[in-house]
Design a protein around this motif. Structure first.
Motif, short mmCIF file in Angstrom:
data_model
loop_
_atom_site.label_atom_id
_atom_site.label_comp_id
_atom_site.label_asym_id
_atom_site.label_seq_id
_atom_site.Cartn_x
_atom_site.Cartn_y
_atom_site.Cartn_z
N VAL A 99 1.48 4.15 -8.42
CA VAL A 99 1.26 2.97 -9.25
C VAL A 99 0.15 2.18 -8.58
O VAL A 99 0.05 2.15 -7.36
CB VAL A 99 2.54 2.10 -9.31
N ASP A 100 -0.70 1.51 -9.38
CA ASP A 100 -1.73 0.69 -8.75
C ASP A 100 -1.32 -0.78 -8.78
O ASP A 100 -0.45 -1.21 -9.53
CB ASP A 100 -3.12 0.93 -9.33
N GLU B 149 0.81 -1.22 0.00
CA GLU B 149 0.00 0.00 0.00
C GLU B 149 0.84 1.27 0.00
O GLU B 149 0.66 2.16 -0.83
CB GLU B 149 -0.96 0.00 1.19
N ALA B 150 1.77 1.39 0.91
CA ALA B 150 2.59 2.60 1.00
C ALA B 150 3.46 2.75 -0.25
O ALA B 150 3.61 3.86 -0.78
CB ALA B 150 3.46 2.56 2.25
N PHE B 151 4.03 1.64 -0.72
CA PHE B 151 4.87 1.69 -1.92
C PHE B 151 4.07 2.20 -3.11
O PHE B 151 4.53 3.06 -3.87
CB PHE B 151 5.43 0.29 -2.22
N LEU B 152 2.86 1.68 -3.30
CA LEU B 152 2.03 2.06 -4.43
C LEU B 152 1.68 3.55 -4.39
O LEU B 152 1.73 4.23 -5.40
CB LEU B 152 0.76 1.20 -4.48
N LYS B 153 1.34 4.03 -3.21
CA LYS B 153 1.00 5.45 -3.07
C LYS B 153 2.22 6.32 -3.33
O LYS B 153 2.13 7.33 -4.03
CB LYS B 153 0.44 5.73 -1.67
N GLN B 154 3.35 5.93 -2.78
CA GLN B 154 4.57 6.73 -2.92
C GLN B 154 4.99 6.86 -4.39
O GLN B 154 5.46 7.91 -4.80
CB GLN B 154 5.71 6.09 -2.13
#
Length: 181
Positions: free
Chosen positions: A124-125, A116-121
């Motif tokens: 990317v979905d 979740e955090a990686f995708l937001k940062q």
């Protein structure tokens, strides 16, 4: 006036003159529409493809770093330790117990919560990352663990294989320890 003259000149250079057939005009119109919609000739697309390839490589490198963090590896290790006794291994081709699918759903939640955090940062979905990982794996990447972790969270068969791999590694480790004493 200048715009009309430029269009007329361009049409003349392309071989279009007064009296061109309807099909000729339709083809020209279609060609112009494709160019305006971003379907320009191949040379223009090559730069975009290179940028996309570079971005994909960058994301994969970032994923590798992310998946090697203690937070992530601990979460996967904890999931396997907590659930390996619950996982029922059956012969290939036999029907899988529903409890294995329940574990798959839990694993999917673990991976998604970690991502979740990686995708937001990186804006990317999850679906894009999963597609990227599958494409990379199908393209011959056999060394990236992050690909396997993500693919196992999106494909039930890959999850089953991952659990079997963990079991084999665990049995190998236990076997080595017994041989040492």
């Amino acid at each position: 006036q200048d715009m009309a003259a430029a269009v007329e000149s361009g049409l003349a250079e392309a071989g279009f003159k007064e009296g061109a057939s309807h099909e000729d005009w339709k083809k020209l119109s279609d060609d112009m529409s494709r160019i305006s919609l971003g379907e320009a000739p191949c040379e223009a697309n090559k730069g975009e493809e290179k940028r996309e390839d570079d971005e994909n490589k960058r994301i994969l490198e970032l994923l590798e770093l992310f998946f090697s963090t203690p937070e992530f590896t601990d979460a996967v290790r904890q999931f396997v330790e907590d659930n390996e006794e619950k996982f029922l291994f059956v012969e290939e081709g036999e029907e899988q117990p529903l409890s294995n699918y329940d574990l798959y759903l839990k694993y999917t939640n673990v991976i998604e919560s970690q991502l979740e955090a990686f995708l937001k940062q990186h804006d990317v979905d999850h679906e894009d990352v999963a597609k990227l990982c599958v494409a990379e794996k199908e393209g011959g990447n056999r060394v990236s663990f992050s690909l396997d972790y993500i693919i196992a969270s999106t494909e039930y068969g890959k999850f089953l294989q991952m659990m079997a791999d963990f079991k084999c590694m665990r049995e190998f480790e236990i076997g080595e320890e017994e041989d040492m004493f």
